[in-house]
Design a protein around this motif. Structure first.
Motif, PDB file in Angstrom:
ATOM      1  N   HIS A  31      34.144  30.759  56.702  1.00  0.00           N
ATOM      2  CA  HIS A  31      34.097  32.343  56.427  1.00  0.00           C
ATOM      3  C   HIS A  31      33.138  33.184  57.219  1.00  0.00           C
ATOM      4  O   HIS A  31      32.810  34.232  56.703  1.00  0.00           O
ATOM      5  N   ALA A  32      32.452  32.534  58.093  1.00  0.00           N
ATOM      6  CA  ALA A  32      31.467  33.444  58.785  1.00  0.00           C
ATOM      7  C   ALA A  32      31.973  34.643  59.410  1.00  0.00           C
ATOM      8  O   ALA A  32      31.764  35.636  59.450  1.00  0.00           O
ATOM      9  N   GLY A  33      33.500  34.482  59.615  1.00  0.00           N
ATOM     10  CA  GLY A  33      34.330  35.642  60.070  1.00  0.00           C
ATOM     11  C   GLY A  33      34.537  36.742  59.435  1.00  0.00           C
ATOM     12  O   GLY A  33      34.527  37.856  59.768  1.00  0.00           O
ATOM     13  N   ASP A  34      35.038  36.294  58.150  1.00  0.00           N
ATOM     14  CA  ASP A  34      35.449  37.182  57.178  1.00  0.00           C
ATOM     15  C   ASP A  34      34.537  37.520  55.831  1.00  0.00           C
ATOM     16  O   ASP A  34      34.944  38.263  55.079  1.00  0.00           O
ATOM     17  N   VAL A  35      33.416  36.829  55.905  1.00  0.00           N
ATOM     18  CA  VAL A  35      32.461  36.896  54.849  1.00  0.00           C
ATOM     19  C   VAL A  35      33.098  36.936  53.358  1.00  0.00           C
ATOM     20  O   VAL A  35      32.481  37.756  52.635  1.00  0.00           O
ATOM     21  N   GLU A  36      33.923  36.378  53.309  1.00  0.00           N
ATOM     22  CA  GLU A  36      34.760  36.167  51.709  1.00  0.00           C
ATOM     23  C   GLU A  36      33.891  35.372  51.103  1.00  0.00           C
ATOM     24  O   GLU A  36      33.468  34.203  51.195  1.00  0.00           O
ATOM     25  N   PRO A  37      33.531  35.855  49.847  1.00  0.00           N
ATOM     26  CA  PRO A  37      32.508  35.217  49.132  1.00  0.00           C
ATOM     27  C   PRO A  37      33.096  33.851  48.344  1.00  0.00           C
ATOM     28  O   PRO A  37      34.345  33.976  48.110  1.00  0.00           O
ATOM     29  N   PHE A  38      32.288  32.856  48.370  1.00  0.00           N
ATOM     30  CA  PHE A  38      32.945  31.730  47.770  1.00  0.00           C
ATOM     31  C   PHE A  38      33.423  32.012  46.145  1.00  0.00           C
ATOM     32  O   PHE A  38      32.600  32.491  45.342  1.00  0.00           O
ATOM     33  N   PRO A  39      34.648  31.443  46.188  1.00  0.00           N
ATOM     34  CA  PRO A  39      35.215  31.788  44.714  1.00  0.00           C
ATOM     35  C   PRO A  39      34.775  30.692  43.585  1.00  0.00           C
ATOM     36  O   PRO A  39      35.571  29.942  43.188  1.00  0.00           O
ATOM     37  N   ASP A  40      33.643  30.925  43.139  1.00  0.00           N
ATOM     38  CA  ASP A  40      33.051  30.093  41.961  1.00  0.00           C
ATOM     39  C   ASP A  40      33.523  30.982  40.871  1.00  0.00           C
ATOM     40  O   ASP A  40      34.140  32.035  40.779  1.00  0.00           O
ATOM     41  N   ALA A  41      33.264  30.310  39.635  1.00  0.00           N
ATOM     42  CA  ALA A  41      33.283  31.078  38.224  1.00  0.00           C
ATOM     43  C   ALA A  41      32.950  32.435  38.202  1.00  0.00           C
ATOM     44  O   ALA A  41      33.498  33.413  37.628  1.00  0.00           O
ATOM     45  N   LYS A  42      31.796  32.626  38.633  1.00  0.00           N
ATOM     46  CA  LYS A  42      30.833  34.054  38.623  1.00  0.00           C
ATOM     47  C   LYS A  42      31.898  34.924  39.262  1.00  0.00           C
ATOM     48  O   LYS A  42      32.074  36.177  39.077  1.00  0.00           O
ATOM     49  N   ARG A  43      32.266  34.468  40.664  1.00  0.00           N
ATOM     50  CA  ARG A  43      32.861  35.554  41.504  1.00  0.00           C
ATOM     51  C   ARG A  43      34.330  35.823  40.899  1.00  0.00           C
ATOM     52  O   ARG A  43      34.844  36.811  40.772  1.00  0.00           O
ATOM     53  N   ALA A  44      34.887  34.695  40.430  1.00  0.00           N
ATOM     54  CA  ALA A  44      36.340  34.843  39.745  1.00  0.00           C
ATOM     55  C   ALA A  44      36.129  35.876  38.715  1.00  0.00           C
ATOM     56  O   ALA A  44      37.021  36.793  38.415  1.00  0.00           O
ATOM     57  N   GLN A  45      35.184  35.887  37.947  1.00  0.00           N
ATOM     58  CA  GLN A  45      35.250  36.676  36.703  1.00  0.00           C
ATOM     59  C   GLN A  45      34.981  38.286  37.283  1.00  0.00           C
ATOM     60  O   GLN A  45      35.173  39.154  36.458  1.00  0.00           O
ATOM     61  N   ALA A  46      34.158  38.354  38.308  1.00  0.00           N
ATOM     62  CA  ALA A  46      33.704  39.742  38.745  1.00  0.00           C
ATOM     63  C   ALA A  46      35.222  40.377  39.382  1.00  0.00           C
ATOM     64  O   ALA A  46      35.410  41.251  39.255  1.00  0.00           O
ATOM     65  N   LEU A  47      36.101  39.416  39.933  1.00  0.00           N
ATOM     66  CA  LEU A  47      37.397  39.780  40.595  1.00  0.00           C
ATOM     67  C   LEU A  47      38.470  40.064  39.218  1.00  0.00           C
ATOM     68  O   LEU A  47      39.221  41.363  39.230  1.00  0.00           O
ATOM     69  N   ILE A  48      38.377  39.127  38.133  1.00  0.00           N
ATOM     70  CA  ILE A  48      39.115  39.663  37.018  1.00  0.00           C
ATOM     71  C   ILE A  48      38.636  40.978  36.399  1.00  0.00           C
ATOM     72  O   ILE A  48      39.491  41.918  36.201  1.00  0.00           O
ATOM     73  N   ASP A  49      37.496  41.268  36.240  1.00  0.00           N
ATOM     74  CA  ASP A  49      36.666  42.485  35.702  1.00  0.00           C
ATOM     75  C   ASP A  49      37.202  43.585  36.625  1.00  0.00           C
ATOM     76  O   ASP A  49      37.733  44.843  36.223  1.00  0.00           O
ATOM     77  N   ALA A  50      37.027  43.320  37.829  1.00  0.00           N
ATOM     78  CA  ALA A  50      37.350  44.516  38.881  1.00  0.00           C
ATOM     79  C   ALA A  50      38.940  44.926  39.029  1.00  0.00           C
ATOM     80  O   ALA A  50      39.100  46.013  39.036  1.00  0.00           O
ATOM     81  N   ALA A  51      39.843  43.950  38.808  1.00  0.00           N
ATOM     82  CA  ALA A  51      41.281  44.172  39.015  1.00  0.00           C
ATOM     83  C   ALA A  51      41.711  44.656  37.667  1.00  0.00           C
ATOM     84  O   ALA A  51      42.782  45.368  37.747  1.00  0.00           O
ATOM     85  N   GLY A  52      41.257  44.576  36.631  1.00  0.00           N
ATOM     86  CA  GLY A  52      41.941  45.175  35.446  1.00  0.00           C
ATOM     87  C   GLY A  52      43.134  44.530  35.046  1.00  0.00           C
ATOM     88  O   GLY A  52      43.091  43.231  35.073  1.00  0.00           O
ATOM     89  N   LYS A  53      44.066  45.364  34.895  1.00  0.00           N
ATOM     90  CA  LYS A  53      45.211  45.137  34.440  1.00  0.00           C
ATOM     91  C   LYS A  53      45.913  44.298  35.686  1.00  0.00           C
ATOM     92  O   LYS A  53      47.045  43.638  35.466  1.00  0.00           O
ATOM     93  N   ALA A  54      45.454  44.642  36.898  1.00  0.00           N
ATOM     94  CA  ALA A  54      46.233  43.686  37.855  1.00  0.00           C
ATOM     95  C   ALA A  54      45.730  42.237  38.104  1.00  0.00           C
ATOM     96  O   ALA A  54      46.297  41.705  39.108  1.00  0.00           O
ATOM     97  N   ALA A  55      44.772  41.813  37.302  1.00  0.00           N
ATOM     98  CA  ALA A  55      44.442  40.426  37.229  1.00  0.00           C
ATOM     99  C   ALA A  55      45.343  39.541  36.662  1.00  0.00           C
ATOM    100  O   ALA A  55      46.142  40.057  36.017  1.00  0.00           O
ATOM    101  N   PRO A  56      45.330  38.333  37.381  1.00  0.00           N
ATOM    102  CA  PRO A  56      46.304  37.368  36.852  1.00  0.00           C
ATOM    103  C   PRO A  56      46.093  36.871  35.524  1.00  0.00           C
ATOM    104  O   PRO A  56      45.085  37.080  34.896  1.00  0.00           O
ATOM    105  N   LYS A  57      47.480  36.792  34.583  1.00  0.00           N
ATOM    106  CA  LYS A  57      47.505  36.770  33.412  1.00  0.00           C
ATOM    107  C   LYS A  57      47.119  35.392  32.876  1.00  0.00           C
ATOM    108  O   LYS A  57      47.791  34.258  33.583  1.00  0.00           O
ATOM    109  N   GLY A  58      46.638  35.006  31.884  1.00  0.00           N
ATOM    110  CA  GLY A  58      46.437  33.580  31.227  1.00  0.00           C
ATOM    111  C   GLY A  58      45.599  32.796  31.966  1.00  0.00           C
ATOM    112  O   GLY A  58      45.429  31.683  31.687  1.00  0.00           O
ATOM    113  N   LEU A  59      44.611  33.156  32.934  1.00  0.00           N
ATOM    114  CA  LEU A  59      43.581  32.489  33.624  1.00  0.00           C
ATOM    115  C   LEU A  59      42.327  33.029  33.103  1.00  0.00           C
ATOM    116  O   LEU A  59      41.941  34.348  33.550  1.00  0.00           O
TER     117      LEU A  59
END
Length: 283
Positions: A31-59
């Motif tokens: 991911h040198a090209g797109d600098v996408e952060p590695f999706p570990d649990a910390k990153r996943a939680q940040a995505l859940i928090d940022a997405a709010g109602k758009a976050a996937p349900k039940g995960l």
């Protein structure tokens, strides 16, 4: 999309398998090209928090991290349909892998131009949803630019410009680079943006009407090559930029760029497809 429309990747997935911790270890290279952060649990939680109602349900964060990692494993192995389906199932949070899988597959493995356009339109719609849910993610904006850019390449230059696609691509790329200045793929795409407009409608009109500048194209592609010297696509687009800006005067240098791309060792199926494409062009 019907299963039959997903042509398989011709490169064996076993060559690019990243099981377990191997994915995290290889992530900086992948991911040198797109600098996408590695999706570990910390990153996943940040995505859940940022997405709010758009976050996937039940995960929860752990489950989301596992789902994202598996989607990316499928992508890197060349199982683009699995990657697309897995990413799409996660909504905007999974859009970056879904759009990348859809776009790369359409570019390399879909032969129908009309089908390609449909897929790029779908990819752009997914990216739009990602921008709405995750506006601070550089790849929300970059994926939109990628999808619209590929879509515009399938149209006449007059039609693409009339529809205002060029401006949308440019603005999305600028936003991506504001959020992630080392986003090599965005630098590559912005170089191509400037070069394509100049190459197709001329430097004067392109500069006055769309702000296209040869110096900008050269600067962005130079940056991309410095950031990702092992990326086939950076060298391919370097060759394309040279031809668009200079034509036959730079034909030898452009051919050398393609040869460089073809000779690189790919880290995943996407890079294998890019390298194979470069090799086909110089045969």
């Amino acid at each position: 999309m019907a299963k039959s429309t997903w042509a398989p990747c011709p490169h064996p997935s076993a060559n690019f398998a990243y099981p377990g911790d191997a994915l995290k270890k290889a992530w900086p290279r992948l991911h040198a090209g797109d600098v996408e952060p590695f999706p570990d649990a910390k990153r996943a939680q940040a995505l859940i928090d940022a997405a709010g109602k758009a976050a996937p349900k039940g995960l929860d964060a752990t489950a989301l991290a596992t789902a994202l990692q598996d989607a990316w494993r499928a992508f890197h192995a060349g199982d683009f349909k699995t990657a697309f389906d897995a990413g799409s199932a996660l909504g905007p949070v999974g859009a970056t892998v879904a759009v990348k899988a859809l776009g790369i597959h359409a570019t390399h493995l879909v032969t129908s131009e009309s089908e390609q356009l449909k897929r790029y339109e779908q990819a752009a719609a997914l990216a739009e949803a990602a921008i709405a849910a995750l506006p601070d993610e550089a790849n929300s904006h970059y994926r939109r630019a990628y999808a619209l850019g590929r879509y515009s390449q399938g149209l006449s230059i007059a039609k693409a410009l009339k529809q205002g696609i060029a401006g949308k691509v440019r603005d999305s790329l600028h936003t991506a680079l504001e959020l992630a200045p080392r986003h090599a793929e965005a630098h590559t795409a912005l170089a191509l943006y400037h070069a394509e407009i100049i190459g197709k409608i001329g430097a004067m009109i392109g500069g006055l009407t769309y702000g296209a500048k040869a110096a900008e194209a050269e600067s962005h592609i130079t940056t991309a090559l410095k950031l990702t010297p092992q990326s086939p696509i950076a060298h391919i687009e370097h060759g394309n930029v040279l031809m668009l800006l200079h034509g036959e005067k730079k034909e030898t240098a452009a051919a050398a760029a393609y040869e460089k791309a073809a000779g690189l060792k790919p880290a995943d199926a996407m890079e294998a497809l890019d390298a194979a494409y470069a090799a086909e062009q110089i045969e």
